[in-house]
Design an enzyme around this catalytic site. Structure first.
Site, short mmCIF file in Angstrom:
data_model
loop_
_atom_site.label_atom_id
_atom_site.label_comp_id
_atom_site.label_asym_id
_atom_site.label_seq_id
_atom_site.Cartn_x
_atom_site.Cartn_y
_atom_site.Cartn_z
N ASP A 7 42.57 81.72 33.98
CA ASP A 7 43.28 81.00 34.71
C ASP A 7 44.86 81.79 34.72
OD1 ASP A 7 43.34 79.08 37.09
OD2 ASP A 7 45.10 78.34 35.46
N SER A 8 45.60 81.48 35.67
CA SER A 8 46.94 82.06 35.63
C SER A 8 48.00 80.81 34.77
CB SER A 8 47.68 81.91 36.94
OG SER A 8 47.36 80.67 37.47
N CYS A 70 40.87 80.52 38.34
CA CYS A 70 41.93 80.45 39.26
C CYS A 70 41.53 80.72 40.62
CB CYS A 70 42.98 81.69 38.86
SG CYS A 70 44.50 81.81 39.68
N GLU A 162 52.60 72.35 36.18
CA GLU A 162 52.93 73.05 34.62
C GLU A 162 54.12 72.57 33.92
OE1 GLU A 162 51.57 76.13 33.46
OE2 GLU A 162 49.59 75.93 34.64
N CYS A 194 42.49 74.31 44.12
CA CYS A 194 43.32 74.76 43.09
C CYS A 194 42.73 74.22 41.67
CB CYS A 194 44.83 74.75 43.24
SG CYS A 194 45.84 75.08 41.69
N HIS A 196 44.52 73.13 39.31
CA HIS A 196 45.26 72.03 39.05
C HIS A 196 45.30 70.87 39.58
CE1 HIS A 196 47.33 75.82 37.41
NE2 HIS A 196 48.35 75.00 36.70
#
Length: 270
Positions: A7-8, A70, A162, A194, A196
Site C-alpha cells: 500500500d502507499s 492500494c 494518515e 480506497c 483507508h
C-alpha cells in the site's frame, strides 16, 4: 511461506488485518511506501514507477504473490504491469475485482458474459487518481450491464487519516457525500474505493443514510485471497516470516500503525 501486501501508506493495514484473520497460517510481508504517500494525487506514470519498485522489493522478500491493497495502484498501474512487466512465475492481484464480484453477486472467478444486476445506481468514493483512471467502471463493464456509476474524488481524506486527524476526515467525508448526492440523489449502493476509507465506514454510512448498502473491501479481498491460494497453493512463495516494511520513518509509521489497528505494530526500514 509469505504473501506480500503493498500500500502507499497505512490504508492497506485494513486489508492485512482481514486477511490475517481469514488466513492465520499464512505469513504476510507488508510494504508501505509512506515516503511517497498519498498516491491518489500522482499521475499514472509516477504511480506505475513507485508500484513496480515496491512489488520488486516484496519479490526480493520471497513473496511470489503480491496484493496491491492500494486502490490507486490497482487502478493506475496493475493492467500495465500485467501486460508487460510481471514474470510468469509471479502474480500481482488488485482489490477491485473482489469488490465488483460482490456488488454484482457473482461467484469468485466467474468469467461469464456481463449481465443485468439488481443494483442500478452506484456511488464510488475514491482518490482523484482512481476516479480519473475509470478502472472501476472498466472492470464493472466486464461483469454487469445497465449500472450507472457516479464517482466522487475524495481529496484530502487520505491525508487526514494518515495525519491522525479524524475530525477533519469526518468533515471531509460529509462534504464529499453531499457533493455526490448533488449528482446522484438516491444511490442504492456505495463503494469505498480506497483501503483507508473503512476506517470511516460509519461516517460514510451515516452521511449516505441507512438505506444505502456500503461495500468495504477488506473482508472481500480476504475471502478472494483464500480462494486463490486454495487453487494456487504454490503462490505462497518462499518468504519465512511476517514483517512490516516502510520507506518512511519506521518509528513514526509504527506509532501511527499501532493507533490504526489498536495493536502493537513495529515497522522496519525498507
Amino acid at each position: 511461506m509469505a504473501v506480500g501486501i503493498f500500500d502507499s501508506g497505512l490504508g492497506g493495514l485494513t486489508v492485512l488485518d482481514a486477511v490475517s484473520k481469514r488466513l492465520p497460517d499464512v505469513d504476510f510481508v507488508y510494504y508501505g511506501d509512506n515516503a511517497h504517500a498519498p498516491y491518489g494525487v500522482r499521475d499514472a506514470d509516477d504511480v506505475y514507477d513507485l508500484t513496480t519498485k515496491a512489488v520488486s522489493a516484496l519479490w526480493d522478500q520471497g513473496c511470489d504473490l503480491v496484493i496491491l491493497a492500494c486502490n490507486t495502484a490497482s487502478a493506475a498501474a496493475l493492467r500495465r504491469m500485467q501486460e508487460s512487466w510481471i514474470p510468469t512465475d509471479k502474480r500481482v492481484l488488485g482489490v477491485f475485482v473482489p469488490l465488483i464480484e460482490a456488488l454484482t453477486e457473482r461467484q469468485w472467478g466467474d468469467n461469464s458474459p456481463p449481465r443485468e444486476v439488481e443494483v442500478k445506481h452506484v456511488a464510488l468514493f475514491a482518490t482523484p487518481a482512481t476516479v480519473s483512471s475509470r478502472a472501476f467502471q472498466r472492470e464493472l463493464a466486464f461483469r454487469a450491464i445497465g449500472v450507472d456509476v457516479e464517482a466522487q474524488a475524495c481529496g484530502g481524506v487520505v491525508d487526514a487519516i494518515e495525519d491522525g486527524d479524524m475530525i477533519l476526515a469526518e468533515a471531509l467525508v460529509r462534504s464529499h457525500v453531499d457533493a455526490l448526492k448533488r449528482k446522484m440523489p438516491k444511490p442504492e449502493a456505495a463503494i469505498l474505493g480506497c483501503t483507508h476509507y473503512p476506517l470511516m465506514e460509519k461516517e460514510f454510512q451515516a452521511a449516505l443514510g441507512a438505506d444505502v448498502k456500503v461495500y468495504s473491501q477488506a473482508n472481500l479481498v480476504a475471502e478472494s485471497l483464500a480462494d486463490y491460494l486454495e487453487r494456487h497453493p504454490k503462490m505462497r512463495g518462499t518468504g519465512t516470516e511476517s514483517k512490516f516494511l516502510t520507506t518512511g520513518d519506521p518509528v513514526q509509521v509504527s506509532n501511527r500503525a499501532t493507533q490504526f489497528l489498536r495493536r502493537k505494530i513495529a515497522f522496519e526500514a525498507a
